[in-house]
Design a protein around this motif. Sequence first.
Motif, PDB file in Angstrom:
ATOM      1  N   PHE A   2      43.835  37.613  36.553  1.00 22.70           N
ATOM      2  CA  PHE A   2      43.566  36.391  37.292  1.00 22.70           C
ATOM      3  C   PHE A   2      43.220  36.699  38.739  1.00 22.70           C
ATOM      4  O   PHE A   2      43.715  37.651  39.325  1.00 22.70           O
ATOM      5  CB  PHE A   2      44.790  35.459  37.265  1.00 22.70           C
ATOM      6  CG  PHE A   2      45.268  35.135  35.873  1.00 22.70           C
ATOM      7  CD1 PHE A   2      44.384  35.159  34.801  1.00 22.70           C
ATOM      8  CD2 PHE A   2      46.591  34.824  35.642  1.00 22.70           C
ATOM      9  CE1 PHE A   2      44.821  34.871  33.521  1.00 22.70           C
ATOM     10  CE2 PHE A   2      47.037  34.534  34.369  1.00 22.70           C
ATOM     11  CZ  PHE A   2      46.155  34.569  33.304  1.00 22.70           C
ATOM     12  N   GLY A   3      42.373  35.832  39.330  1.00 23.44           N
ATOM     13  CA  GLY A   3      41.989  36.006  40.722  1.00 23.44           C
ATOM     14  C   GLY A   3      43.050  35.458  41.660  1.00 23.44           C
ATOM     15  O   GLY A   3      43.966  34.751  41.233  1.00 23.44           O
ATOM     16  N   PRO A   4      42.945  35.797  42.960  1.00 21.31           N
ATOM     17  CA  PRO A   4      43.977  35.401  43.924  1.00 21.31           C
ATOM     18  C   PRO A   4      44.142  33.889  44.052  1.00 21.31           C
ATOM     19  O   PRO A   4      45.263  33.408  44.216  1.00 21.31           O
ATOM     20  CB  PRO A   4      43.507  36.024  45.241  1.00 21.31           C
ATOM     21  CG  PRO A   4      42.109  36.475  45.024  1.00 21.31           C
ATOM     22  CD  PRO A   4      41.901  36.643  43.548  1.00 21.31           C
ATOM     23  N   GLY A   5      43.054  33.131  43.977  1.00 20.98           N
ATOM     24  CA  GLY A   5      43.161  31.680  44.123  1.00 20.98           C
ATOM     25  C   GLY A   5      44.014  31.090  43.021  1.00 20.98           C
ATOM     26  O   GLY A   5      44.931  30.304  43.255  1.00 20.98           O
ATOM     27  N   ARG A   6      43.733  31.504  41.785  1.00 24.66           N
ATOM     28  CA  ARG A   6      44.476  30.997  40.645  1.00 24.66           C
ATOM     29  C   ARG A   6      45.941  31.402  40.732  1.00 24.66           C
ATOM     30  O   ARG A   6      46.843  30.601  40.473  1.00 24.66           O
ATOM     31  CB  ARG A   6      43.847  31.568  39.374  1.00 24.66           C
ATOM     32  CG  ARG A   6      44.436  30.993  38.108  1.00 24.66           C
ATOM     33  CD  ARG A   6      43.930  31.765  36.905  1.00 24.66           C
ATOM     34  NE  ARG A   6      44.311  31.083  35.676  1.00 24.66           N
ATOM     35  CZ  ARG A   6      43.553  30.186  35.074  1.00 24.66           C
ATOM     36  NH1 ARG A   6      42.369  29.867  35.555  1.00 24.66           N
ATOM     37  NH2 ARG A   6      43.972  29.598  33.974  1.00 24.66           N
ATOM     38  N   ILE A   7      46.179  32.655  41.109  1.00 29.88           N
ATOM     39  CA  ILE A   7      47.560  33.125  41.177  1.00 29.88           C
ATOM     40  C   ILE A   7      48.343  32.328  42.213  1.00 29.88           C
ATOM     41  O   ILE A   7      49.470  31.897  41.974  1.00 29.88           O
ATOM     42  CB  ILE A   7      47.597  34.635  41.487  1.00 29.88           C
ATOM     43  CG1 ILE A   7      47.031  35.413  40.304  1.00 29.88           C
ATOM     44  CG2 ILE A   7      49.011  35.085  41.814  1.00 29.88           C
ATOM     45  CD1 ILE A   7      46.882  36.878  40.554  1.00 29.88           C
ATOM     46  N   LEU A   8      47.709  32.093  43.375  1.00 27.11           N
ATOM     47  CA  LEU A   8      48.400  31.388  44.452  1.00 27.11           C
ATOM     48  C   LEU A   8      48.666  29.932  44.048  1.00 27.11           C
ATOM     49  O   LEU A   8      49.787  29.439  44.164  1.00 27.11           O
ATOM     50  CB  LEU A   8      47.549  31.459  45.724  1.00 27.11           C
ATOM     51  CG  LEU A   8      48.225  30.957  47.000  1.00 27.11           C
ATOM     52  CD1 LEU A   8      49.473  31.768  47.289  1.00 27.11           C
ATOM     53  CD2 LEU A   8      47.269  31.042  48.167  1.00 27.11           C
ATOM     54  N   LEU A   9      47.631  29.252  43.561  1.00 26.12           N
ATOM     55  CA  LEU A   9      47.768  27.820  43.321  1.00 26.12           C
ATOM     56  C   LEU A   9      48.525  27.506  42.040  1.00 26.12           C
ATOM     57  O   LEU A   9      49.282  26.551  41.974  1.00 26.12           O
ATOM     58  CB  LEU A   9      46.382  27.160  43.279  1.00 26.12           C
ATOM     59  CG  LEU A   9      45.662  27.130  44.624  1.00 26.12           C
ATOM     60  CD1 LEU A   9      44.269  26.564  44.475  1.00 26.12           C
ATOM     61  CD2 LEU A   9      46.468  26.324  45.639  1.00 26.12           C
ATOM     62  N   ARG A  10      48.316  28.311  41.005  1.00 26.75           N
ATOM     63  CA  ARG A  10      48.897  27.957  39.718  1.00 26.75           C
ATOM     64  C   ARG A  10      50.251  28.633  39.478  1.00 26.75           C
ATOM     65  O   ARG A  10      51.096  28.114  38.768  1.00 26.75           O
ATOM     66  CB  ARG A  10      47.921  28.350  38.615  1.00 26.75           C
ATOM     67  CG  ARG A  10      48.329  27.799  37.265  1.00 26.75           C
ATOM     68  CD  ARG A  10      47.180  27.793  36.289  1.00 26.75           C
ATOM     69  NE  ARG A  10      47.656  27.841  34.921  1.00 26.75           N
ATOM     70  CZ  ARG A  10      48.312  26.857  34.319  1.00 26.75           C
ATOM     71  NH1 ARG A  10      48.565  25.752  34.970  1.00 26.75           N
ATOM     72  NH2 ARG A  10      48.729  26.977  33.076  1.00 26.75           N
ATOM     73  N   HIS A  11      50.421  29.809  40.063  1.00 31.18           N
ATOM     74  CA  HIS A  11      51.657  30.538  39.769  1.00 31.18           C
ATOM     75  C   HIS A  11      52.638  30.544  40.926  1.00 31.18           C
ATOM     76  O   HIS A  11      53.812  30.282  40.738  1.00 31.18           O
ATOM     77  CB  HIS A  11      51.332  31.971  39.350  1.00 31.18           C
ATOM     78  CG  HIS A  11      50.636  32.054  38.033  1.00 31.18           C
ATOM     79  ND1 HIS A  11      51.297  32.227  36.855  1.00 31.18           N
ATOM     80  CD2 HIS A  11      49.332  31.934  37.711  1.00 31.18           C
ATOM     81  CE1 HIS A  11      50.437  32.230  35.850  1.00 31.18           C
ATOM     82  NE2 HIS A  11      49.228  32.061  36.345  1.00 31.18           N
TER      83      HIS A  11
END
Lengths: 671, 286
Positions: free
Chosen positions: B187-196
């Motif tokens: 996963f990319g950083p945006g997804r990791i930050l926002l979703r996880h």
Amino acid sequence: MTQPDPVLEVRDLRTWFYTDHGVARAVDGVSFTVNAGESVGIVGESGCGKSVTALSIMRLLEEPARIAGGSIRFRGRDIVDMTPAEFRTLRGAELAMVFQDPMTSLNPVLRIGSQLNEAMTVHGPSAAVAARRGIALLGSMGITSPERAVTSYPHQFSGGMRQRVVLAMGMSNEPALLLADEPTTALDVTIQAQILDLLQALNRDFGTAIMLISHDLGVIATICTRVIVMYAGEIVEQGPTEAVLAHPRHPYTWALLNARPGLDQERGDRRLITVEGTPPDPIAHPPGCRFAPRCPFRQPVCDEHPTLQAVAPDRLARCWLAGENDAPFVRQPRPPRPAVEEIVTAAEPIMEVRGLVKHFRLRGGFLSKPSVVRAVDGIDLTIQRGEIMGVVGESGCGKSTLGRTLMRLYKPDRGSIKFAGQDIANASAAQIRPLRRRLQMVFQNPYASLNPRMTVESILAEPLRFHGLTAGAAATRARVDELLGLVGLGAAARDRYPHEFSGGQRQRISIARALAVEPDFIVADEPISALDVNIQAQIVNLMMDLRERFGLTYLFIAHDLAVVRHICDRVMVLHLGQVAEIAPADDLFTTPLHPYTRYLISAQPALHGPGAGSGRLKLTGEPASAIDPPSGCRFHTRCPIAQPVCAREAPPMRMLRPKHEVACHFAERLG
Amino acid sequence: MSASVAARPPATRWQRWRRQYTLAAVGGVLVMLWILIAVAAPLLAPYAPNAVELSTRLLPPSAGHWLGTDELGRDVFSRLLYGARISLVTGVVVVAVGAAIGTLIGGVAAYAGGLVEEALMRLTDLVLCFPPIILALAIGAALGIGTTNTIIAMLVVWWPKFARLARSLVLQQRSLEYVEAAVVAGFGPGRILLRHIIPNSIGPLIVLITLDIGNAIIIFAGLSFLGLGVVPPTAEWGSMIAAGRELVAQWWVAAFPGFAILSIVLGFNFLGDGIRDWLDPRSRRF
């Protein structure tokens, strides 16, 4: 023979937790005696009531736990009915306890000396006497320069040293009984060996009775003369350690023994014996034998609750089948399986690592210069497709950093990593992304490795959707069910959250997540070290099954050498960021060539019974630091065969036996 | 607490709940009450909030005007009810938008690290260097009077505390293994930050948000008191107090809006403390 003189007599102890869901009978009718100067071990899975028993004896229970019945007599006085003030004169003086985590059991803002002195002065001696005795005590605990130690703060000490300080505090008033609750579980195996030696010496030299609680039979076997096995709040077996280990009379003891591979054991089938399931819910114990639901030897009679009865002189067991003969339990023959060795077919390297370096720069404090942790400092490694490569070493040796650098969670400072022919050491995040599918990782801590706010389904489905591996919601759902089936969890797990699962089940989910993207290569970073021994065996078996089915390659990082020997094809021994030795597993354990490997092997507790460990290779001193590693051979400061040349020249890697390489100037002396 | 043989029965679930959450329940009721009042103000108010009636100016509380009238003869009770709307909306908007901006800035700073972190956090420090009310006052004065302008002025000083908290929370989560697992999954950083990461950091943020709404209400009322904030004659508690500040004998003009602010802020604070206890398993006995 003199009449035994009981220090502690526990009779029919019942410690119950009055929870909102019902009464949890954590300790349910436990009786035992500890005689003066004796060392008794209590063993069992987590949740069996070992720690609650100790907390009851120390009267450290918190609401909603209550002692619901029974008596605890310490030197003939009933301590259950004592007032708190009366009991305080005993606690810490005649009755002391050592806890598991040395990192949190010392007050970080007080100097070691003042904590140690306080422990004594509250029970009588003047400050001056206490200070003198404190220094002497620290010395006898094996702390070098105790005069300096008393003026230090806890953070200046490593975990092993702190546990020595905690032991010194426990021993400061020369207690009649020392309770040690998993005192070495948080420590490295090498440090564990030193602390166990120390406990044994305290027992021998001071005549202090020791009650040692551990989940590890090996630890108990090292120092205890008598062992008590607990299951579901009851004692299921009790007897002299050697006899119990040699011929267990309760199937639970038998299961605990067999779930654990022996370090000296030749490897046959790589699967371990397990009993399925977990201890029962303490709110609703089964009416019959509490172990019956998991017992492979179950009989109709087991529907009735067995009593703890004498099965031999000095031996008690709570089992209808314990009988009179010595070996009531035999391994069931298992269906033959294809030899796993055949999987390693083509000698085709999947991972080639050359000169890998990963340093971490620590921010310097005010006016102090930043320091560098040389976590991985020049590692060469080739892993063949289908191989299980073990990595062992003390904490801080760089095993986790190596695994994470191979996964490209960290970017290496130097060196190359070729995965399936592609260089990934210098690839950008976007270049790596397509490879992520083939490189996966299973983590150590099952409680931190799953996102607590996602259901199992979304945890498993997210990578599927992200990589476009399934077409449509129905296919994703079917694949999630399939993955759950693969790791032995039912489809019912799908809609639940991680906190609803036990550690072993969470590790299964973690494995399912890694498998979701159909990887070739899996780094398993201590995947079983946070689990109970029986659950460890289950996870190891699962990993072996999956490897056969999908032709996986594992890098298996562990500190339990017995498991590593049991399941790995080759093993690499790391010491301070460098390879000390690398060899086929059996070869490494039968003929270790590096003194460090020898040291690690001999530090592993084995099921021999007390006294047998005296032939252990004893090394003194703390592991050197990866911030400022010693010159030349990094092991020379602790090495028993070091020569002047070792401090000057780093030893080259040499192949002394087939496929067996070692970095030691004097490896021939050990061969 | 040492154990004793079961003498007194253990506290029941309800007893423990009451011990810990009585104040939080009081806070929740106060907040709910004010929300209901704000929503139903047109139905509850006996008079139009801005109806000037000079013949009945400065009447003390009576059956006709429960809380009296002000210097223009407007009914204090009706204005109080309508004032709840402004206070609640500005409080919630300032905190929600401020929290969103701050969390994003702090989150990005913590996750990106390096120069990005350095730049964003120094910017945060820069804003925190100024006394917040004075800075908001200056910006508000430059932008001009009006609810929107005052909210913008408050937002400028509002986000930094959330940025700091979010940064520390994200740093805590970032080192956990489930985040590494997300990286390994590709996963990319945006997804990791926002979703996880951010969903797992939300607990302490919610606590700060709840406690902060009361704070925002006070500051907005303060700015209105000083002449910024709402355009007259809009009914707003801060400006109502301002109108009554010289009227010592007519205490009801300033005192009732003051009590209104007190009760709503107290409500949010009790509620916030309760949520904090509930989210923190160590302080949770129930």
